[in-house]
Write a protein that holds these residues in place. Structure first.
Motif, PDB file in Angstrom:
ATOM      1  N   ILE A 183     -15.738  13.543  29.418  1.00 40.48           N
ATOM      2  CA  ILE A 183     -15.358  14.281  30.630  1.00 40.48           C
ATOM      3  C   ILE A 183     -13.877  14.075  30.937  1.00 40.48           C
ATOM      4  CG2 ILE A 183     -15.687  14.330  33.141  1.00 40.48           C
ATOM      5  CD1 ILE A 183     -18.684  13.771  32.578  1.00 40.48           C
ATOM      6  N   LYS A 184     -13.395  12.850  30.806  1.00 37.66           N
ATOM      7  CA  LYS A 184     -11.980  12.569  31.053  1.00 37.66           C
ATOM      8  C   LYS A 184     -11.090  13.372  30.101  1.00 37.66           C
ATOM      9  CE  LYS A 184      -8.650   8.743  31.267  1.00 37.66           C
ATOM     10  NZ  LYS A 184      -8.475   7.262  31.111  1.00 37.66           N
ATOM     11  N   ALA A 185     -11.493  13.430  28.826  1.00 36.23           N
ATOM     12  CA  ALA A 185     -10.701  14.156  27.833  1.00 36.23           C
ATOM     13  C   ALA A 185     -10.685  15.653  28.122  1.00 36.23           C
ATOM     14  CB  ALA A 185     -11.258  13.890  26.436  1.00 36.23           C
ATOM     15  N   ALA A 186     -11.852  16.201  28.463  1.00 34.10           N
ATOM     16  CA  ALA A 186     -11.940  17.641  28.746  1.00 34.10           C
ATOM     17  C   ALA A 186     -11.184  17.999  30.015  1.00 34.10           C
ATOM     18  CB  ALA A 186     -13.400  18.052  28.856  1.00 34.10           C
ATOM     19  N   LYS A 187     -11.228  17.129  30.997  1.00 32.81           N
ATOM     20  CA  LYS A 187     -10.497  17.361  32.245  1.00 32.81           C
ATOM     21  C   LYS A 187      -8.996  17.420  31.974  1.00 32.81           C
ATOM     22  CE  LYS A 187     -11.045  17.726  36.780  1.00 32.81           C
ATOM     23  NZ  LYS A 187     -11.935  18.717  37.409  1.00 32.81           N
TER      24      LYS A 187
ATOM     25  N   ALA B 129     -11.249  32.189  31.019  1.00 34.14           N
ATOM     26  CA  ALA B 129     -11.086  32.019  32.462  1.00 34.14           C
ATOM     27  C   ALA B 129     -10.242  30.806  32.820  1.00 34.14           C
ATOM     28  CB  ALA B 129     -12.457  31.908  33.125  1.00 34.14           C
ATOM     29  N   GLY B 130      -9.839  30.008  31.817  1.00 31.42           N
ATOM     30  CA  GLY B 130      -8.965  28.869  32.060  1.00 31.42           C
ATOM     31  C   GLY B 130      -9.665  27.540  32.222  1.00 31.42           C
ATOM     32  N   ASN B 131     -10.932  27.476  31.831  1.00 31.13           N
ATOM     33  CA  ASN B 131     -11.727  26.257  31.999  1.00 31.13           C
ATOM     34  C   ASN B 131     -11.847  25.473  30.698  1.00 31.13           C
ATOM     35  OD1 ASN B 131     -12.866  26.882  34.826  1.00 31.13           O
ATOM     36  ND2 ASN B 131     -13.446  28.707  33.652  1.00 31.13           N
ATOM     37  N   SER B 132     -12.166  24.191  30.825  1.00 34.75           N
ATOM     38  CA  SER B 132     -12.657  23.409  29.700  1.00 34.75           C
ATOM     39  C   SER B 132     -14.165  23.274  29.870  1.00 34.75           C
ATOM     40  CB  SER B 132     -11.992  22.021  29.645  1.00 34.75           C
ATOM     41  OG  SER B 132     -12.222  21.304  30.852  1.00 34.75           O
ATOM     42  N   ILE B 133     -14.855  22.809  28.818  1.00 39.14           N
ATOM     43  CA  ILE B 133     -16.323  22.823  28.838  1.00 39.14           C
ATOM     44  C   ILE B 133     -16.871  21.522  28.265  1.00 39.14           C
ATOM     45  CG2 ILE B 133     -18.403  24.104  28.187  1.00 39.14           C
ATOM     46  CD1 ILE B 133     -16.458  26.391  27.288  1.00 39.14           C
ATOM     47  N   ILE B 134     -17.880  20.976  28.938  1.00 44.21           N
ATOM     48  CA  ILE B 134     -18.728  19.957  28.330  1.00 44.21           C
ATOM     49  C   ILE B 134     -20.086  20.604  28.114  1.00 44.21           C
ATOM     50  CG2 ILE B 134     -19.236  18.908  30.611  1.00 44.21           C
ATOM     51  CD1 ILE B 134     -19.702  16.244  28.978  1.00 44.21           C
ATOM     52  N   PHE B 135     -20.473  20.735  26.865  1.00 45.10           N
ATOM     53  CA  PHE B 135     -21.734  21.389  26.518  1.00 45.10           C
ATOM     54  C   PHE B 135     -22.888  20.392  26.622  1.00 45.10           C
ATOM     55  CE2 PHE B 135     -18.705  24.146  24.232  1.00 45.10           C
ATOM     56  CZ  PHE B 135     -19.118  25.386  24.707  1.00 45.10           C
ATOM     57  N   LEU B 136     -24.001  20.886  27.142  1.00 44.12           N
ATOM     58  CA  LEU B 136     -25.234  20.105  27.250  1.00 44.12           C
ATOM     59  C   LEU B 136     -26.321  20.863  26.484  1.00 44.12           C
ATOM     60  CD1 LEU B 136     -24.852  19.296  31.031  1.00 44.12           C
ATOM     61  CD2 LEU B 136     -24.716  17.620  29.179  1.00 44.12           C
ATOM     62  N   PRO B 137     -26.412  20.643  25.170  1.00 37.77           N
ATOM     63  CA  PRO B 137     -27.350  21.412  24.355  1.00 37.77           C
ATOM     64  C   PRO B 137     -28.782  20.906  24.499  1.00 37.77           C
ATOM     65  CG  PRO B 137     -26.196  19.834  22.988  1.00 37.77           C
ATOM     66  CD  PRO B 137     -25.590  19.725  24.362  1.00 37.77           C
ATOM     67  N   HIS B 138     -29.720  21.770  24.148  1.00 32.50           N
ATOM     68  CA  HIS B 138     -31.118  21.374  23.998  1.00 32.50           C
ATOM     69  C   HIS B 138     -31.223  20.517  22.733  1.00 32.50           C
ATOM     70  CE1 HIS B 138     -35.419  21.845  23.084  1.00 32.50           C
ATOM     71  NE2 HIS B 138     -35.583  22.175  24.347  1.00 32.50           N
ATOM     72  N   PRO B 139     -32.201  19.615  22.665  1.00 30.50           N
ATOM     73  CA  PRO B 139     -32.349  18.817  21.430  1.00 30.50           C
ATOM     74  C   PRO B 139     -32.424  19.661  20.168  1.00 30.50           C
ATOM     75  CG  PRO B 139     -33.743  17.913  23.144  1.00 30.50           C
ATOM     76  CD  PRO B 139     -33.154  19.176  23.715  1.00 30.50           C
ATOM     77  N   LYS B 140     -33.014  20.849  20.268  1.00 26.11           N
ATOM     78  CA  LYS B 140     -33.125  21.694  19.075  1.00 26.11           C
ATOM     79  C   LYS B 140     -31.820  22.390  18.713  1.00 26.11           C
ATOM     80  CE  LYS B 140     -38.056  22.792  18.911  1.00 26.11           C
ATOM     81  NZ  LYS B 140     -39.038  23.884  18.792  1.00 26.11           N
ATOM     82  N   GLY B 141     -30.797  22.238  19.545  1.00 30.36           N
ATOM     83  CA  GLY B 141     -29.529  22.902  19.254  1.00 30.36           C
ATOM     84  C   GLY B 141     -28.354  21.952  19.135  1.00 30.36           C
ATOM     85  N   ILE B 142     -28.617  20.652  19.074  1.00 33.21           N
ATOM     86  CA  ILE B 142     -27.513  19.696  19.136  1.00 33.21           C
ATOM     87  C   ILE B 142     -26.619  19.742  17.893  1.00 33.21           C
ATOM     88  CG2 ILE B 142     -28.907  17.760  18.250  1.00 33.21           C
ATOM     89  CD1 ILE B 142     -27.263  15.980  20.220  1.00 33.21           C
ATOM     90  N   LYS B 143     -27.189  19.878  16.717  1.00 30.58           N
ATOM     91  CA  LYS B 143     -26.370  19.894  15.501  1.00 30.58           C
ATOM     92  C   LYS B 143     -25.533  21.172  15.426  1.00 30.58           C
ATOM     93  CE  LYS B 143     -29.344  16.854  12.823  1.00 30.58           C
ATOM     94  NZ  LYS B 143     -30.257  16.571  13.959  1.00 30.58           N
ATOM     95  N   THR B 144     -26.124  22.283  15.829  1.00 24.51           N
ATOM     96  CA  THR B 144     -25.373  23.542  15.853  1.00 24.51           C
ATOM     97  C   THR B 144     -24.214  23.437  16.833  1.00 24.51           C
ATOM     98  OG1 THR B 144     -27.418  24.738  15.367  1.00 24.51           O
ATOM     99  CG2 THR B 144     -25.568  26.032  16.170  1.00 24.51           C
ATOM    100  N   THR B 145     -24.470  22.836  17.989  1.00 25.44           N
ATOM    101  CA  THR B 145     -23.416  22.686  18.989  1.00 25.44           C
ATOM    102  C   THR B 145     -22.312  21.756  18.491  1.00 25.44           C
ATOM    103  OG1 THR B 145     -25.051  23.006  20.750  1.00 25.44           O
ATOM    104  CG2 THR B 145     -22.935  22.079  21.395  1.00 25.44           C
TER     105      THR B 145
END
Length: 482
Positions: free
Chosen positions: A56-60, A170-186
């Motif tokens: 979060i600190k890095a993305a901020k 839009a000028g934002n950074s993102i922390i993704f919260l994937p589903h367990p079934k999508g973690i490797k793809t993310t």
């Protein structure tokens, strides 16, 4: 644009992680436990972090660097994300299919190309100026800051592509919260896109993700003071948690899109093709897909004939119907999790029904109160309900849509009926005389998105959705005309 060495190293690392991971974990629903994923240092590895506070600190920090760049550079960053997705689309699609087991690789490739090519960018962020006797007001769109983006199991690749383009535009950074079934793809996409972003002149760690998935981690991120906006594209539980976070939340809710076909339709073959194309795409896991067919009695038989011509298998025998229902709804309430997103032929075979190899969806006639009619399914088995007239179709469509206000389709040549349908259902997306895909600018008009925020009212989410309004009022000046 990524060079070949960078791409090769990313692909090699992801494939290594896929081979080493415990395959049984991928079938587990999100729970209080954790899902194993590629290892990452606390300092991060291409945006993948073992320490969420550090992530979060890095993305901020990355977001403050992003907004300090020129819009020309931001446009180059968005183009780099698009190109990275397009150039690696087959790898992304295969990884998502291997990880989730949902849908078809061919459709996933197309779905990801739609996300990469059709998601709006900076052109969606427009400044408005209004002048009057007392001066001028400038209305600009400002980023929220750091967005926590909860991703669904059904579209782990496409949603990340769509959100990366929209939210960064839009000028934002993102922390993704994937589903367990999508973690490797993310993980794959975060590393891929961060490399592309940096090559385009953007900051490192504009996109971040944890190396594990758990509800504790979800709650940590949602409650973190440096997270400015929560976007939930997932099931009821994560949507509920997002809305309880105490932060501004954008939530994509459930849908059960009905498609009405009335007796005014002159080309029933075209209507049938639209229904099968929309419902069969990626094996019905899309939330906008046709889920319930409501046919006026006068044309029902002819519509069924044309549905079969376009790849629908009609389950006629009552015994076969019972076997199919028991297979997909073993307890009569919940759909069998192992059949979600599977091919129609696979589902039919498991029910003991032989169908042609080219079967795209299964269709069976059901009464209005049947669970298959009333519940949203994420598999290519569609109920068809006969009704005596359009008035009955209108009432039933409103009933099965359950007031979700998500998506609905209608095939009719009567403009008055189309109008009445739109007014009755009041859905975010209403498609008349086309496939459901037209509602997302696929052979239609409008905007593409993977987040349809019906519960919180934003509807189809675009870059503008992920901004806040900022007004500057200048009194007594800058009106330059008499």
């Amino acid at each position: 644009m990524l060079n070949e060495t960078t791409i090769a190293s990313i692909v090699a690392e992801v494939l290594k992680n896929v081979q080493q991971a415990n395959p049984g974990i991928l079938q587990a629903p999100m729970s209080e436990g954790t899902c194993q994923a590629p290892a990452a240092s606390p300092q991060g590895d291409g945006g993948v972090y073992s320490d969420l506070h550090a992530a979060i600190k890095a993305a901020k920090k990355a977001q403050t660097k992003l907004v300090a760049l020129s819009l020309k550079t931001r446009a180059a960053i968005i183009e780099a994300i698009r190109q990275a997705a397009i150039e690696n689309v087959e790898t992304i699609a295969k990884l998502a299919h291997e990880e989730t087991g949902y849908g078809r690789v061919k459709d996933k490739i197309q779905k990801k190309l739609y996300a990469a090519r059709l998601t709006p960018g900076l052109e969606d962020i427009k400044t408005e100026a209004i002048s009057g006797d007392n001066g001028l007001i400038l209305i600009e769109r400002a980023p929220f800051g750091l967005i926590a983006s909860i991703e669904p199991a059904t579209h782990p690749g496409s949603c990340v592509i769509n959100h990366a383009i929209s939210m960064v535009a839009a000028g934002n950074s993102i922390i993704f919260l994937p589903h367990p079934k999508g973690i490797k793809t993310t993980h794959y996409l975060v590393r891929l896109f961060n490399a592309a972003i940096q090559e385009a002149g953007g900051p490192e760690d504009l996109l971040v993700v944890g190396d594990k998935v758990s509800l504790e981690n979800l709650d940590l991120v949602l409650s973190h003071p440096d997270v400015d906006l929560v976007v939930a594209t997932g099931g009821p539980e994560v949507v509920s948690r997002a809305l309880r976070s105490g932060k501004k939340a954008i939530a994509a809710g459930p849908g059960n899109p009905p498609v009405v076909v009335d007796e005014t339709v002159k080309d029933l073959d075209y209507a049938a093709k639209c229904i099968v194309d929309g419902a069969a795409f990626d094996n019905t896991v899309l939330c906008i897909a046709e889920k319930v067919i409501i046919a006026v009695e006068q044309i029902a038989d002819e519509l069924i004939f044309h549905l079969q011509r376009h790849g629908a298998y009609l389950v006629r025998d009552e015994g076969d119907k019972e076997k199919l229902i028991r297979t997909i709804l073993p307890d009569g309430k919940r759909f069998h999790p192992d059949l979600i997103g599977r091919d129609a032929t696979v589902i039919l075979k498991q029910a003991g029904i032989n169908s042609p190899a080219n079967t795209r969806i299964a269709v069976l006639e059901c009464p209005p109160e049947h669970p298959l009619v009333q519940k949203e399914q994420l598999l290519p088995v569609l109920p068809l309900v006969r009704v005596p007239d359009f008035a009955a179709a209108l009432e039933l469509a409103a009933e099965v849509e359950h007031g979700f206000k998500h998506t609905a389709m209608i095939h009719s040549q009567d403009v008055g009926r189309i109008t009445a349908y739109a007014r009755k259902l009041r859905t975010d997306i209403l498609v008349a005389n086309a496939s459901s895909a037209a509602g997302l600018n696929i052979d239609g008009e409008g905007h593409f998105s993977h987040t349809i925020a019906s519960p919180t009212g934003e509807g189809i989410c675009t870059p503008r959705t992920y901004t806040r309004e900022q007004r500057t009022v200048i009194v007594g000046a800058l009106r330059t005309v008499d």
